[in-house]
Design a protein around this motif. Structure first.
Motif, mmCIF file in Angstrom:
data_model
loop_
_atom_site.group_PDB
_atom_site.id
_atom_site.type_symbol
_atom_site.label_atom_id
_atom_site.label_comp_id
_atom_site.label_asym_id
_atom_site.label_seq_id
_atom_site.Cartn_x
_atom_site.Cartn_y
_atom_site.Cartn_z
ATOM 1 N N VAL A 46 0.859 -1.176 0.000
ATOM 2 C CA VAL A 46 0.000 0.000 0.000
ATOM 3 C C VAL A 46 0.897 1.228 0.000
ATOM 4 O O VAL A 46 1.864 1.297 0.757
ATOM 5 C CB VAL A 46 -0.920 0.038 1.235
ATOM 6 N N ALA A 47 0.602 2.176 -0.855
ATOM 7 C CA ALA A 47 1.287 3.468 -0.830
ATOM 8 C C ALA A 47 0.250 4.521 -1.147
ATOM 9 O O ALA A 47 -0.304 4.543 -2.240
ATOM 10 C CB ALA A 47 2.426 3.509 -1.846
ATOM 11 N N SER A 48 -0.042 5.371 -0.182
ATOM 12 C CA SER A 48 -1.133 6.320 -0.371
ATOM 13 C C SER A 48 -0.950 7.520 0.543
ATOM 14 O O SER A 48 -0.403 7.411 1.644
ATOM 15 C CB SER A 48 -2.480 5.652 -0.088
ATOM 16 N N TYR A 49 -1.446 8.682 0.072
ATOM 17 C CA TYR A 49 -1.481 9.886 0.894
ATOM 18 C C TYR A 49 -2.741 9.946 1.755
ATOM 19 O O TYR A 49 -2.877 10.827 2.596
ATOM 20 C CB TYR A 49 -1.420 11.128 0.001
ATOM 21 N N ASP A 50 -3.663 9.011 1.556
ATOM 22 C CA ASP A 50 -4.966 9.025 2.218
ATOM 23 C C ASP A 50 -4.993 7.993 3.339
ATOM 24 O O ASP A 50 -4.795 6.792 3.113
ATOM 25 C CB ASP A 50 -6.057 8.710 1.192
ATOM 26 N N VAL A 51 -5.230 8.444 4.561
ATOM 27 C CA VAL A 51 -5.229 7.535 5.701
ATOM 28 C C VAL A 51 -6.308 6.474 5.569
ATOM 29 O O VAL A 51 -6.159 5.350 6.084
ATOM 30 C CB VAL A 51 -5.398 8.342 7.019
ATOM 31 N N ALA A 52 -7.403 6.756 4.845
ATOM 32 C CA ALA A 52 -8.489 5.791 4.699
ATOM 33 C C ALA A 52 -8.076 4.560 3.902
ATOM 34 O O ALA A 52 -8.757 3.527 3.957
ATOM 35 C CB ALA A 52 -9.690 6.466 4.030
ATOM 36 N N ASP A 53 -6.969 4.646 3.173
ATOM 37 C CA ASP A 53 -6.492 3.497 2.403
ATOM 38 C C ASP A 53 -5.762 2.471 3.262
ATOM 39 O O ASP A 53 -5.387 1.405 2.772
ATOM 40 C CB ASP A 53 -5.567 3.959 1.272
ATOM 41 N N PHE A 54 -5.566 2.783 4.535
ATOM 42 C CA PHE A 54 -4.872 1.877 5.440
ATOM 43 C C PHE A 54 -5.818 1.440 6.547
ATOM 44 O O PHE A 54 -6.347 2.277 7.277
ATOM 45 C CB PHE A 54 -3.654 2.556 6.068
ATOM 46 N N PRO A 55 -6.027 0.151 6.740
ATOM 47 C CA PRO A 55 -6.852 -0.291 7.866
ATOM 48 C C PRO A 55 -6.145 -0.035 9.183
ATOM 49 O O PRO A 55 -4.918 0.075 9.242
ATOM 50 C CB PRO A 55 -7.015 -1.796 7.605
ATOM 51 N N VAL A 56 -6.907 0.041 10.253
ATOM 52 C CA VAL A 56 -6.331 0.228 11.577
ATOM 53 C C VAL A 56 -5.548 -1.028 11.952
ATOM 54 O O VAL A 56 -6.088 -2.133 11.908
ATOM 55 C CB VAL A 56 -7.427 0.498 12.616
ATOM 56 N N PRO A 57 -4.266 -0.882 12.291
ATOM 57 C CA PRO A 57 -3.486 -2.076 12.651
ATOM 58 C C PRO A 57 -3.967 -2.685 13.956
ATOM 59 O O PRO A 57 -4.432 -1.987 14.853
ATOM 60 C CB PRO A 57 -2.060 -1.539 12.771
ATOM 61 N N ASN A 58 -3.837 -4.013 14.045
ATOM 62 C CA ASN A 58 -4.240 -4.706 15.266
ATOM 63 C C ASN A 58 -3.074 -5.415 15.951
ATOM 64 O O ASN A 58 -3.268 -6.069 16.980
ATOM 65 C CB ASN A 58 -5.355 -5.712 14.958
ATOM 66 N N GLY A 59 -1.878 -5.286 15.388
ATOM 67 C CA GLY A 59 -0.705 -5.889 15.996
ATOM 68 C C GLY A 59 -0.336 -7.244 15.443
ATOM 69 O O GLY A 59 0.738 -7.775 15.756
ATOM 70 N N ARG A 60 -1.211 -7.809 14.598
ATOM 71 C CA ARG A 60 -0.897 -9.102 13.998
ATOM 72 C C ARG A 60 -0.204 -8.951 12.648
ATOM 73 O O ARG A 60 0.314 -9.927 12.107
ATOM 74 C CB ARG A 60 -2.169 -9.938 13.847
ATOM 75 N N GLU A 61 -0.199 -7.733 12.101
ATOM 76 C CA GLU A 61 0.465 -7.492 10.815
ATOM 77 C C GLU A 61 1.977 -7.577 10.976
ATOM 78 O O GLU A 61 2.528 -7.237 12.032
ATOM 79 C CB GLU A 61 0.087 -6.119 10.265
#
Length: 406
Positions: A46-61
């Motif tokens: 993922v490469a984006s200037y928009d925060v909505a393009d990234f899901p909220v991390p949960n620590g398992r990534e």
């Protein structure tokens, strides 16, 4: 495709890749939009200037599994408190152009899009950016100093350093005060230009700092960075290097000293995607006290087109007390056999009692002997700063950290 290590064995890779359809942007770790990537890569790009393009991390990534999300004060999920402004001051020699610009300035974001959610949040939230320009062929002989001082609030920042063709520059980034802070820093190093960056994280206790740094190198450009991370509750730096043309040369150095309860994390990604470029990575860290934690991730990708690449990465960690933990993960992924050289090494060990005994047997008190061993451990990297006054100040700061536990 395989990852190589210094023992000659091969393992599955863990390297971010370019986003399909966006050849000018580096895509980094994340779990958002699915894009074209090698079958054995473990990360989704993922490469984006928009925060909505990234899901909220949960620590398992993979890219968040070491980070204590519950200590990020909401930077990762948008629950941060009232936003203020960190105080930014720039001291520059004659000839260097320093500007404060808005979000619509064409130079802002030119190095590449953010590759994680916090970096995208910082890009979406900053109001004013600082742009420092070294005009063509300028060599001022004195460093530019950018001081960022936390004022106890949550803040977002953006800094662009542009070094035009054949200019030579030294930039010192100093971070002090208390803050919850996220920023993007980009370095544009044009053809034949040379840039040295010293980034010092000396925050007060309780501070949180997440930084996304991108260096984009032109033909025969030279980039050297030295990261010194000492203060703060949680500090996570993500430096990236991208090459635009052959001949680029990047050297990434770092030192860090974690005290009880501190989490200091450094994630590096060097993307060799053009021929005949070089990279050298050397990071050293020391830890002392209960629950002192450091994380070092070194990702180097040599793409199929990057023939003639020469790269090496090294991480060393020194455990001074029980209860400290250092995680070190070097990753080297190679897509072509036509390279000049590639390797990595990592080691973590306890304080050498034999060295201490040797020095004490020659009449050196235990505290002084301990100081000498640690000073020698860091001296190689600190010397890369090239500014004697700053080198001595930082070494004194490291020794103060050491003495605090004696």
């Amino acid at each position: 495709m395989a990852s190589a290590n210094n023992s000659g064995s091969t393992t599955a890779g863990s390297i971010a890749v370019r986003e399909a359809g966006a050849p000018d942007e580096l895509a980094g770790p994340g779990t958002g939009r699915m894009v074209s990537q090698p079958a054995d890569a473990r990360q989704v790009a993922v490469a984006s200037y928009d925060v909505a393009d990234f899901p909220v991390p949960n620590g398992r990534e993979e890219d968040w599994r070491f980070t204590p999300l519950d200590r990020l004060r909401g930077l990762h999920d948008g629950t941060f408190g009232n936003v203020g402004e960190a105080a930014v001051e720039v001291e520059a020699p004659a000839g260097v152009v320093v500007e404060t610009v808005g979000r619509d300035d064409a130079r802002v974001g030119k190095a590449g899009a953010p590759v994680d959610r916090v970096a995208a949040q910082a890009y979406s939230a900053f109001e004013k950016a600082t742009v420092v320009t070294f005009p063509k062929e300028l060599a001022p002989g004195e460093p530019v100093v950018v001081r960022t001082r936390g004022t106890g609030t949550t803040g977002f920042g953006h800094l662009t350093v542009s070094v035009e063709a054949f200019a030579e520059a030294v930039v010192v980034l100093e971070h002090t005060g208390k803050a919850v802070y996220a920023d993007n820093v980009e370095f544009l190093v044009a053809d034949g230009a040379r840039l040295t960056v010293i980034s010092v994280q000396d925050w007060e206790d309780g501070s949180v700092h997440l930084a996304h740094q991108v260096a984009r190198l032109g033909r025969d450009a030279t980039f050297k960075s030295v990261a010194v991370t000492l203060g703060g509750d949680v500090v996570r730096l993500f430096p990236r290097v991208v090459y635009d043309a052959p001949g680029g040369d990047a050297s990434l150095y770092g030192v860090y000293f974690a005290d009880s309860g501190q989490h200091l994390e450094h994630r590096l990604f060097v993307d060799h995607d053009v021929p005949r470029c070089r990279s050298l990575v050397t990071y050293k860290g020391a830890l002392q006290g209960a629950e002192a934690r450091t994380v070092w991730i070194g990702d180097v990708l040599i793409r199929a087109a990057a023939e003639g690449t020469d790269t090496y990465e090294l991480n060393r960690n020194l455990l001074l007390t029980d209860g400290a933990r250092a995680d070190s993960v070097p990753n080297l992924e190679i897509e072509t056999g036509e390279i000049a050289g590639a390797g990595h090494a990592s080691a973590t060990g306890r304080f050498d009692d034999e060295q201490l005994f040797y020095l004490q047997a020659r009449g050196i008190p235990a505290d002084e002997a301990r100081r000498l061993v640690v000073r020698g451990f860091f001296a190689e990297v600190i010397a890369q700063i090239g500014l004697p006054e700053l080198q001595e100040r930082l070494m004194a700061r490291i020794e103060a950290e050491l003495e605090a536990s004696v």
